[in-house]
Design a protein around this motif. Structure first.
Motif, PDB file in Angstrom:
ATOM      1  N   THR A  87      16.823  -4.940   8.372  1.00 56.42           N
ATOM      2  CA  THR A  87      15.676  -4.713   7.174  1.00 56.42           C
ATOM      3  C   THR A  87      14.986  -6.107   7.203  1.00 56.42           C
ATOM      4  O   THR A  87      15.339  -7.037   7.899  1.00 56.42           O
ATOM      5  CB  THR A  87      16.667  -4.727   6.054  1.00 56.42           C
ATOM      6  OG1 THR A  87      17.546  -5.692   5.764  1.00 56.42           O
ATOM      7  CG2 THR A  87      17.368  -3.460   6.010  1.00 56.42           C
ATOM      8  N   ASN A  88      14.013  -6.038   6.475  1.00 56.61           N
ATOM      9  CA  ASN A  88      13.222  -7.360   6.404  1.00 56.61           C
ATOM     10  C   ASN A  88      12.506  -6.962   5.144  1.00 56.61           C
ATOM     11  O   ASN A  88      12.178  -5.970   4.398  1.00 56.61           O
ATOM     12  CB  ASN A  88      11.933  -7.096   7.577  1.00 56.61           C
ATOM     13  CG  ASN A  88      11.199  -8.605   7.648  1.00 56.61           C
ATOM     14  OD1 ASN A  88      11.567  -9.568   7.270  1.00 56.61           O
ATOM     15  ND2 ASN A  88      10.349  -8.473   8.513  1.00 56.61           N
ATOM     16  N   TYR A  89      12.115  -8.151   4.419  1.00 57.91           N
ATOM     17  CA  TYR A  89      11.570  -8.391   3.201  1.00 57.91           C
ATOM     18  C   TYR A  89      10.523  -9.420   3.040  1.00 57.91           C
ATOM     19  O   TYR A  89      10.761 -10.355   3.740  1.00 57.91           O
ATOM     20  CB  TYR A  89      12.977  -8.624   1.944  1.00 57.91           C
ATOM     21  CG  TYR A  89      13.909  -7.741   1.737  1.00 57.91           C
ATOM     22  CD1 TYR A  89      15.054  -7.791   2.864  1.00 57.91           C
ATOM     23  CD2 TYR A  89      13.980  -6.586   1.233  1.00 57.91           C
ATOM     24  CE1 TYR A  89      15.931  -6.871   2.899  1.00 57.91           C
ATOM     25  CE2 TYR A  89      14.890  -5.751   1.177  1.00 57.91           C
ATOM     26  CZ  TYR A  89      15.987  -5.803   1.891  1.00 57.91           C
ATOM     27  OH  TYR A  89      17.113  -4.910   1.912  1.00 57.91           O
ATOM     28  N   THR A  90       9.601  -9.081   2.227  1.00 55.99           N
ATOM     29  CA  THR A  90       8.645 -10.096   1.861  1.00 55.99           C
ATOM     30  C   THR A  90       9.393 -11.261   0.986  1.00 55.99           C
ATOM     31  O   THR A  90      10.343 -10.973   0.304  1.00 55.99           O
ATOM     32  CB  THR A  90       7.352  -9.650   0.935  1.00 55.99           C
ATOM     33  OG1 THR A  90       6.428 -10.526   1.243  1.00 55.99           O
ATOM     34  CG2 THR A  90       7.618  -9.307  -0.218  1.00 55.99           C
TER      35      THR A  90
ATOM     36  N   VAL B 237      11.440  -4.613  12.274  1.00 57.55           N
ATOM     37  CA  VAL B 237      10.936  -3.869  11.254  1.00 57.55           C
ATOM     38  C   VAL B 237       9.347  -4.093  11.126  1.00 57.55           C
ATOM     39  O   VAL B 237       9.145  -5.233  11.415  1.00 57.55           O
ATOM     40  CB  VAL B 237      11.432  -4.193   9.887  1.00 57.55           C
ATOM     41  CG1 VAL B 237      10.796  -3.527   8.615  1.00 57.55           C
ATOM     42  CG2 VAL B 237      12.990  -4.029   9.989  1.00 57.55           C
TER      43      VAL B 237
ATOM     44  N   GLY C 259      11.311  -2.924   4.824  1.00 55.91           N
ATOM     45  CA  GLY C 259      11.268  -2.078   5.922  1.00 55.91           C
ATOM     46  C   GLY C 259      12.509  -2.271   6.627  1.00 55.91           C
ATOM     47  O   GLY C 259      13.449  -2.789   6.281  1.00 55.91           O
TER      48      GLY C 259
ATOM     49  N   GLY D 211       9.053   2.144   5.440  1.00 56.96           N
ATOM     50  CA  GLY D 211       8.689   0.954   4.997  1.00 56.96           C
ATOM     51  C   GLY D 211       8.204   1.180   3.364  1.00 56.96           C
ATOM     52  O   GLY D 211       8.103   2.307   3.180  1.00 56.96           O
TER      53      GLY D 211
ATOM     54  N   VAL E 276       5.796  -4.448   9.950  1.00 55.37           N
ATOM     55  CA  VAL E 276       5.317  -5.278   8.477  1.00 55.37           C
ATOM     56  C   VAL E 276       3.958  -5.048   8.159  1.00 55.37           C
ATOM     57  O   VAL E 276       3.752  -5.286   7.018  1.00 55.37           O
ATOM     58  CB  VAL E 276       5.659  -6.757   8.541  1.00 55.37           C
ATOM     59  CG1 VAL E 276       7.355  -6.890   8.423  1.00 55.37           C
ATOM     60  CG2 VAL E 276       4.975  -7.743   9.582  1.00 55.37           C
TER      61      VAL E 276
ATOM     62  N   GLU F 275       0.382  -4.581   0.222  1.00 54.54           N
ATOM     63  CA  GLU F 275       1.247  -5.625   0.789  1.00 54.54           C
ATOM     64  C   GLU F 275       2.590  -5.015   1.138  1.00 54.54           C
ATOM     65  O   GLU F 275       3.162  -4.067   0.539  1.00 54.54           O
ATOM     66  CB  GLU F 275       1.353  -6.711   0.029  1.00 54.54           C
ATOM     67  CG  GLU F 275       2.228  -6.772  -1.417  1.00 54.54           C
ATOM     68  CD  GLU F 275       2.859  -8.107  -1.827  1.00 54.54           C
ATOM     69  OE1 GLU F 275       2.377  -9.119  -1.276  1.00 54.54           O
ATOM     70  OE2 GLU F 275       3.149  -7.854  -3.145  1.00 54.54           O
ATOM     71  N   PHE F 276       3.070  -5.441   2.340  1.00 53.14           N
ATOM     72  CA  PHE F 276       4.450  -5.269   2.806  1.00 53.14           C
ATOM     73  C   PHE F 276       5.373  -5.718   1.656  1.00 53.14           C
ATOM     74  O   PHE F 276       5.451  -6.933   1.253  1.00 53.14           O
ATOM     75  CB  PHE F 276       4.689  -5.725   4.013  1.00 53.14           C
ATOM     76  CG  PHE F 276       6.137  -5.538   4.472  1.00 53.14           C
ATOM     77  CD1 PHE F 276       6.993  -6.580   4.388  1.00 53.14           C
ATOM     78  CD2 PHE F 276       6.559  -4.432   5.210  1.00 53.14           C
ATOM     79  CE1 PHE F 276       8.193  -6.225   4.973  1.00 53.14           C
ATOM     80  CE2 PHE F 276       7.885  -4.159   5.591  1.00 53.14           C
ATOM     81  CZ  PHE F 276       8.739  -5.082   5.467  1.00 53.14           C
TER      82      PHE F 276
ATOM     83  N   PHE G 166       5.670  -0.241   0.527  1.00 47.44           N
ATOM     84  CA  PHE G 166       4.545  -1.483   0.298  1.00 47.44           C
ATOM     85  C   PHE G 166       4.149  -1.185  -1.270  1.00 47.44           C
ATOM     86  O   PHE G 166       4.363  -0.263  -1.789  1.00 47.44           O
ATOM     87  CB  PHE G 166       3.306  -0.950   1.232  1.00 47.44           C
ATOM     88  CG  PHE G 166       3.311  -1.133   2.799  1.00 47.44           C
ATOM     89  CD1 PHE G 166       4.289  -0.394   3.452  1.00 47.44           C
ATOM     90  CD2 PHE G 166       3.055  -2.239   3.283  1.00 47.44           C
ATOM     91  CE1 PHE G 166       4.320  -0.900   4.839  1.00 47.44           C
ATOM     92  CE2 PHE G 166       2.769  -2.522   4.750  1.00 47.44           C
ATOM     93  CZ  PHE G 166       3.661  -1.730   5.393  1.00 47.44           C
TER      94      PHE G 166
ATOM     95  N   SER H 252       0.833  -2.696   7.691  1.00 48.90           N
ATOM     96  CA  SER H 252       0.382  -1.169   7.411  1.00 48.90           C
ATOM     97  C   SER H 252      -0.135  -0.282   8.507  1.00 48.90           C
ATOM     98  O   SER H 252       0.174   0.800   8.491  1.00 48.90           O
ATOM     99  CB  SER H 252      -0.543  -1.295   6.104  1.00 48.90           C
ATOM    100  OG  SER H 252      -1.714  -1.661   6.507  1.00 48.90           O
TER     101      SER H 252
END
Length: 128
Positions: free
Chosen positions: A60-63, A108, A52, A37, A110, A48-49, A39, A112
């Protein structure tokens, strides 16, 4: 033990691009089995995330703030994870950290506290 070393940060103007890299190493590290990931911590804010990726890159993952602008990827042979950042904005200014989570997961992480190891961070500054 695992070591994570980030690189690629710098000072850029709004609209520019940067590519962050994170190199992982360790005598017992099976990089192809871990989730990774990115951050960030902006001045005066909590970490913050950002993005990842699962062990095989399958998910995958995104803010929300970076969706459509940032892309996370990984090279398991090189034991590296990348964060391509396009259309940078001043609000992207932060110290960026990569993180590693043991064991393959299907989603993923997210949070921390789900990650086991952290790098020292690399500064990204975006001027307006």
């Amino acid at each position: 033990q695992v070591q994570l070393v980030e690189s690629g940060g710098g000072l850029v103007q709004a609209g520019d691009s940067l590519r962050l890299s994170c190199a992982a190493s360790g005598p017992t590290l099976a990089f192809s089995t871990v989730a990774m990931g990115w951050f960030r911590r902006a001045p005066g804010k909590e970490r913050e995330f950002v993005a990842g990726i699962t062990w095989n890159g399958g998910r995958t993952n995104y803010t929300d703030a970076v969706k459509g602008r940032f892309t996370i990827s990984r090279d398991n042979r090189e034991k590296k994870v990348y964060l391509q950042m396009n259309s940078l904005k001043p609000e992207d200014t932060a110290v960026y950290y990569c993180a590693l989570k043991w064991n393959p997961v299907v989603t993923v992480p997210v949070m921390s506290n789900e990650y086991n190891y952290w790098g020292q961070g690399t500064q990204v500054t975006v001027s307006s």
